[in-house]
Design an enzyme around this catalytic site. Structure first.
Site, PDB file in Angstrom:
ATOM      1  N   GLU A   1       0.056  94.384  -6.580  1.00  0.00           N
ATOM      2  CA  GLU A   1      -0.656  93.219  -7.127  1.00  0.00           C
ATOM      3  C   GLU A   1      -1.687  92.710  -6.121  1.00  0.00           C
ATOM      4  O   GLU A   1      -1.491  92.827  -4.917  1.00  0.00           O
ATOM      5  CB  GLU A   1       0.350  92.089  -7.378  1.00  0.00           C
ATOM      6  CG  GLU A   1       0.703  91.851  -8.830  1.00  0.00           C
ATOM      7  CD  GLU A   1      -0.358  91.063  -9.592  1.00  0.00           C
ATOM      8  OE1 GLU A   1      -1.568  91.274  -9.382  1.00  0.00           O
ATOM      9  OE2 GLU A   1       0.053  90.240 -10.423  1.00  0.00           O
ATOM     10  N   ASP A   2      -2.727  92.099  -6.620  1.00  0.00           N
ATOM     11  CA  ASP A   2      -3.709  91.497  -5.734  1.00  0.00           C
ATOM     12  C   ASP A   2      -3.128  90.252  -5.059  1.00  0.00           C
ATOM     13  O   ASP A   2      -3.246  90.068  -3.852  1.00  0.00           O
ATOM     14  CB  ASP A   2      -5.018  91.162  -6.479  1.00  0.00           C
ATOM     15  CG  ASP A   2      -4.816  90.381  -7.775  1.00  0.00           C
ATOM     16  OD1 ASP A   2      -3.663  90.026  -8.114  1.00  0.00           O
ATOM     17  OD2 ASP A   2      -5.822  90.116  -8.461  1.00  0.00           O
TER      18      ASP A   2
ATOM     19  N   ASP B   1       1.016  84.310  -6.790  1.00  0.00           N
ATOM     20  CA  ASP B   1       0.647  82.896  -6.830  1.00  0.00           C
ATOM     21  C   ASP B   1       1.859  82.106  -7.337  1.00  0.00           C
ATOM     22  O   ASP B   1       2.768  81.815  -6.563  1.00  0.00           O
ATOM     23  CB  ASP B   1      -0.602  82.780  -7.717  1.00  0.00           C
ATOM     24  CG  ASP B   1      -1.228  81.397  -7.728  1.00  0.00           C
ATOM     25  OD1 ASP B   1      -1.113  80.682  -6.729  1.00  0.00           O
ATOM     26  OD2 ASP B   1      -1.857  81.034  -8.736  1.00  0.00           O
TER      27      ASP B   1
ATOM     28  N   PHE C   1      -8.690  78.830  -4.019  1.00  0.00           N
ATOM     29  CA  PHE C   1      -9.002  79.880  -4.984  1.00  0.00           C
ATOM     30  C   PHE C   1      -9.879  80.920  -4.310  1.00  0.00           C
ATOM     31  O   PHE C   1     -10.924  80.588  -3.753  1.00  0.00           O
ATOM     32  CB  PHE C   1      -9.689  79.302  -6.216  1.00  0.00           C
ATOM     33  CG  PHE C   1      -9.723  80.293  -7.333  1.00  0.00           C
ATOM     34  CD1 PHE C   1      -8.621  80.481  -8.152  1.00  0.00           C
ATOM     35  CD2 PHE C   1     -10.847  81.071  -7.545  1.00  0.00           C
ATOM     36  CE1 PHE C   1      -8.630  81.420  -9.167  1.00  0.00           C
ATOM     37  CE2 PHE C   1     -10.879  82.022  -8.559  1.00  0.00           C
ATOM     38  CZ  PHE C   1      -9.765  82.197  -9.368  1.00  0.00           C
TER      39      PHE C   1
ATOM     40  N   ARG D   1     -15.415  90.582  -8.187  1.00  0.00           N
ATOM     41  CA  ARG D   1     -14.389  91.576  -7.817  1.00  0.00           C
ATOM     42  C   ARG D   1     -14.922  92.581  -6.805  1.00  0.00           C
ATOM     43  O   ARG D   1     -14.165  93.178  -6.052  1.00  0.00           O
ATOM     44  CB  ARG D   1     -13.925  92.359  -9.067  1.00  0.00           C
ATOM     45  CG  ARG D   1     -13.187  91.533 -10.095  1.00  0.00           C
ATOM     46  CD  ARG D   1     -12.529  92.465 -11.109  1.00  0.00           C
ATOM     47  NE  ARG D   1     -12.094  91.782 -12.317  1.00  0.00           N
ATOM     48  CZ  ARG D   1     -10.928  91.184 -12.473  1.00  0.00           C
ATOM     49  NH1 ARG D   1     -10.066  91.143 -11.482  1.00  0.00           N
ATOM     50  NH2 ARG D   1     -10.612  90.609 -13.623  1.00  0.00           N
TER      51      ARG D   1
HETATM   52  P1  IMP Z   1       0.823  84.311 -10.852  1.00  0.00           P
HETATM   53  O1  IMP Z   1       1.358  84.789 -12.165  1.00  0.00           O
HETATM   54  O2  IMP Z   1       0.540  82.829 -10.876  1.00  0.00           O
HETATM   55  O3  IMP Z   1       1.634  84.727  -9.648  1.00  0.00           O
HETATM   56  O4  IMP Z   1      -0.636  84.858 -10.718  1.00  0.00           O
HETATM   57  C1  IMP Z   1      -0.997  86.088 -10.456  1.00  0.00           C
HETATM   58  C2  IMP Z   1      -2.385  86.326 -11.013  1.00  0.00           C
HETATM   59  O5  IMP Z   1      -3.187  85.125 -11.042  1.00  0.00           O
HETATM   60  C3  IMP Z   1      -3.111  87.264 -10.104  1.00  0.00           C
HETATM   61  O6  IMP Z   1      -2.860  88.605 -10.467  1.00  0.00           O
HETATM   62  C4  IMP Z   1      -4.539  86.864 -10.269  1.00  0.00           C
HETATM   63  O7  IMP Z   1      -5.123  87.543 -11.360  1.00  0.00           O
HETATM   64  C5  IMP Z   1      -4.504  85.385 -10.603  1.00  0.00           C
HETATM   65  N1  IMP Z   1      -4.800  84.540  -9.421  1.00  0.00           N
HETATM   66  C6  IMP Z   1      -3.973  83.703  -8.776  1.00  0.00           C
HETATM   67  N2  IMP Z   1      -4.571  83.080  -7.743  1.00  0.00           N
HETATM   68  C7  IMP Z   1      -5.829  83.579  -7.717  1.00  0.00           C
HETATM   69  C8  IMP Z   1      -6.962  83.328  -6.848  1.00  0.00           C
HETATM   70  O8  IMP Z   1      -6.953  82.558  -5.875  1.00  0.00           O
HETATM   71  N3  IMP Z   1      -8.095  84.023  -7.161  1.00  0.00           N
HETATM   72  C9  IMP Z   1      -8.192  84.892  -8.195  1.00  0.00           C
HETATM   73  N4  IMP Z   1      -7.155  85.160  -9.024  1.00  0.00           N
HETATM   74  C10 IMP Z   1      -5.985  84.496  -8.784  1.00  0.00           C
HETATM   75 MG    MG Z   2      -7.481  87.396 -12.621  1.00  0.00          MG
END
Ligand code: IMP
Ligand code: MG
Length: 179
Positions: free
Chosen positions: A97-98, A101, A150, A163
């Site tokens: 995963e990138d 969060d 962010f 990206r």
């Molecule tokens: P989670 O489900 O909240 O853990 O979020 C994961 C997804 O939210 C990531 O795969 C990203 O696509 C997006 N995301 C969360 N924080 C950021 C950020 O700071 N920049 C860009 N995308 C984010």
């Molecule tokens: Mg995204």
């Protein structure tokens, strides 16, 4: 560089960290095969660099999810939009995963992939924002812990843009025009 973007993690720091994670995975799975499962689209740059740092028999696959919410925050409803085609039963699966969060995406994918009965399921996240967690999850391999900002670049987007930036940058609205 537009004034609403500020480098948080440089391409050199990213490369060093990805190499370190690749070495860790190579050690942890010595003598075994791994399946890297990248979460589209954000993880595709991380996966392609990480794969080249893993000295093991490795295959790739991709999965895509959509989470409803604003462009900066997921609302908690995650939906599968593309599944893997590789059978994962009895495989060493590493979900790539990138960013971790809130943890909602990972929690969803963990349940989905665990049902395929992999031998092991590990989670690699290039970035981790621990202060935002809503679910009690953590990654096995983490590149950087970052503050609650962010970020865009190296696969991460804001409304699908940025990206392709080689560095990871803090994106701030209102600090200038998006150009
Ligand atoms: P989670 O489900 O909240 O853990 O979020 C994961 C997804 O939210 C990531 O795969 C990203 O696509 C997006 N995301 C969360 N924080 C950021 C950020 O700071 N920049 C860009 N995308 C984010
Ligand atoms: Mg995204």
């Amino acid at each position: 560089m537009p004034s609403n973007l500020e480098i948080l993690i440089s391409r050199k720091q990213i490369a060093d960290s990805v190499a370190r994670i690749g070495q860790q995975i190579t050690r942890d799975f010595a003598g075994e095969s791994v399946v890297l499962v990248g979460v589209l689209k954000g993880a595709c740059l991380f996966l392609s660099d990480l794969a080249r740092q893993i000295e093991l028999d490795a295959t790739f696959d991709f999965i895509a999810v959509r989470s409803y919410g604003t462009q900066k925050e997921s609302a908690g409803e995650v939906q599968l939009i593309k599944d893997v085609t590789t059978p994962l039963e009895n495989k060493n699966v590493i979900l790539v995963e990138d960013i971790l969060d809130t943890g909602l995406t990972f929690t969803f994918l963990q349940k989905l992939l665990q049902a395929r009965k992999p031998r092991t399921l590990k989670f690699a996240a290039l970035l981790d924002k621990p202060s935002r967690r809503k679910m009690p999850v953590q990654a096995d391999y983490v590149g950087f812990q970052i503050p609650d900002k962010f970020v865009v670049g190296y696969g991460l987007d804001y409304a699908e843009r940025f990206r392709n930036l080689p560095d990871i940058c803090i994106y701030s609205e209102g600090a200038g025009q998006i150009v």
